[in-house]
Design a protein around this motif. Structure first.
Motif, PDB file in Angstrom:
ATOM      1  N   ILE A  27      94.083  15.714  28.376  1.00 40.82           N
ATOM      2  CA  ILE A  27      92.822  15.009  28.143  1.00 40.82           C
ATOM      3  C   ILE A  27      92.365  14.333  29.444  1.00 40.82           C
ATOM      4  CG2 ILE A  27      93.166  14.678  25.669  1.00 40.82           C
ATOM      5  CD1 ILE A  27      94.183  11.835  26.301  1.00 40.82           C
ATOM      6  N   GLY A  28      93.097  14.625  30.516  1.00 39.50           N
ATOM      7  CA  GLY A  28      92.769  14.153  31.852  1.00 39.50           C
ATOM      8  C   GLY A  28      93.334  15.138  32.854  1.00 39.50           C
ATOM      9  N   SER A  34      99.347   9.359  30.253  1.00 43.27           N
ATOM     10  CA  SER A  34      98.078   8.937  29.663  1.00 43.27           C
ATOM     11  C   SER A  34      97.033  10.046  29.683  1.00 43.27           C
ATOM     12  CB  SER A  34      97.533   7.710  30.412  1.00 43.27           C
ATOM     13  OG  SER A  34      97.253   8.023  31.761  1.00 43.27           O
ATOM     14  N   ALA A  35      97.298  11.101  30.455  1.00 38.67           N
ATOM     15  CA  ALA A  35      96.373  12.239  30.536  1.00 38.67           C
ATOM     16  C   ALA A  35      96.779  13.370  29.593  1.00 38.67           C
ATOM     17  CB  ALA A  35      96.310  12.758  31.970  1.00 38.67           C
ATOM     18  N   ARG A  36      97.669  13.066  28.661  1.00 43.28           N
ATOM     19  CA  ARG A  36      98.126  14.058  27.687  1.00 43.28           C
ATOM     20  C   ARG A  36      97.933  13.537  26.266  1.00 43.28           C
ATOM     21  NH1 ARG A  36      97.863  16.177  31.836  1.00 43.28           N
ATOM     22  NH2 ARG A  36      99.439  17.321  33.016  1.00 43.28           N
ATOM     23  N   SER A  37      97.783  14.465  25.327  1.00 43.00           N
ATOM     24  CA  SER A  37      97.662  14.103  23.912  1.00 43.00           C
ATOM     25  C   SER A  37      98.419  15.134  23.080  1.00 43.00           C
ATOM     26  CB  SER A  37      96.190  14.080  23.486  1.00 43.00           C
ATOM     27  OG  SER A  37      96.060  13.700  22.131  1.00 43.00           O
ATOM     28  N   SER A  64      92.012  20.651  28.965  1.00 42.07           N
ATOM     29  CA  SER A  64      92.657  21.963  28.914  1.00 42.07           C
ATOM     30  C   SER A  64      93.695  21.991  27.802  1.00 42.07           C
ATOM     31  CB  SER A  64      93.343  22.288  30.247  1.00 42.07           C
ATOM     32  OG  SER A  64      94.135  23.472  30.137  1.00 42.07           O
ATOM     33  N   CYS A  65      93.772  23.113  27.106  1.00 40.85           N
ATOM     34  CA  CYS A  65      94.823  23.295  26.097  1.00 40.85           C
ATOM     35  C   CYS A  65      96.170  23.589  26.753  1.00 40.85           C
ATOM     36  CB  CYS A  65      94.455  24.445  25.151  1.00 40.85           C
ATOM     37  SG  CYS A  65      93.075  24.078  24.053  1.00 40.85           S
ATOM     38  N   LEU A  66      96.157  23.847  28.061  1.00 40.88           N
ATOM     39  CA  LEU A  66      97.389  24.203  28.789  1.00 40.88           C
ATOM     40  C   LEU A  66      98.126  25.322  28.052  1.00 40.88           C
ATOM     41  CD1 LEU A  66      98.699  20.587  29.662  1.00 40.88           C
ATOM     42  CD2 LEU A  66      97.205  22.058  31.027  1.00 40.88           C
TER      43      LEU A  66
END
Length: 224
Positions: A27-28, A34-37, A64-66
């Motif tokens: 999400i970042g 903090s840039a992951r969900s 990105s869905c990575l």
């Protein structure tokens, strides 16, 4: 005629053992937590049985869905449940005396809002169990879960990470270490050091997927 006695279920030494594994989308653009969900979660018990596996739809916009790492697409996420629903399902299945095992699982515990002494009793980090002294460099080597599974269990994940597969091999590795003698565990640690690891998903993508930094453990490749 003698009256039969009811027997309580036979308990296993692994009854309190569980593994929670979480995969995350970005999400970042940084590699920071903090840039992951969370986008998927799995719960496995001490018999390596999958008790829960859910896709989670993030509330925040996705950078990105990575997918090479997580295996999930936006279409998958659109069918997912909310994080709160996933947490509620997980907590219903997890006993308060659970021993959570996993590879550097502090972030998984944080993402699933689990509280020690309430939702579980103890945490065991496989990274700490299997790290060994590397005489060549004069330091301690810590390994990835995939490397530990391949070298010590003869198991290799195919493609993207699957939280259920990760959780199952985590439990298997914990049991293998728990049953080993001190000498056997030292031998495992040295075997991990002497065996060259396969390239990680992050490395195979030059530590950047869709403009998202994947170099958390490789500072010289960091782009954030």
């Amino acid at each position: 005629m003698a009256r039969g006695r009811s027997r309580s279920p036979r308990r296993s030494r692994w009854d309190k053992v569980f593994c929670v594994d979480v995969e995350c989308v970005a999400i970042g653009r940084s590699h920071d937590i903090s840039a992951r969900s969370p986008c998927s979660v799995a719960l496995v018990n001490g018999q390596e049985e999958v008790l829960l596996k859910e896709i989670i739809k993030p509330e925040k916009p996705i950078i990105s869905c990575l997918t090479p790492l997580t295996g999930v697409t936006k279409a998958d996420l659109d069918k997912g449940i909310s994080l709160n629903e996933a947490v509620a399902k997980l907590k219903r299945l997890l006993p308060a005396d659970a021993v959570l095992v996993g590879q550097s699982c502090a972030s998984d515990i944080e993402w699933m809002m689990l509280e020690k002494g309430v939702d579980f009793a103890e945490v065991v980090d496989l990274g700490e169990i299997f790290k060994g002294y590397n005489a060549r460099y004069g330091n301690y080597s810590v390994h990835s879960l995939q490397h530990e599974a391949r070298v010590l269990l003869g198991k290799t994940a195919r493609g993207a990470h699957d939280p259920a597969w990760d959780a199952q091999v985590s439990v298997a590795l914990y049991k293998k270490a728990k049953l080993a003698t001190a000498q056997e565990l030292t031998s495992m640690q040295q075997q991990l050091i002497s065996t060259k690891p396969l390239p990680s998903v992050a490395k195979s993508h030059n530590y950047n997927i869709d403009g998202v930094c994947m170099a958390k453990f490789m500072p010289k490749f960091c782009t954030c």
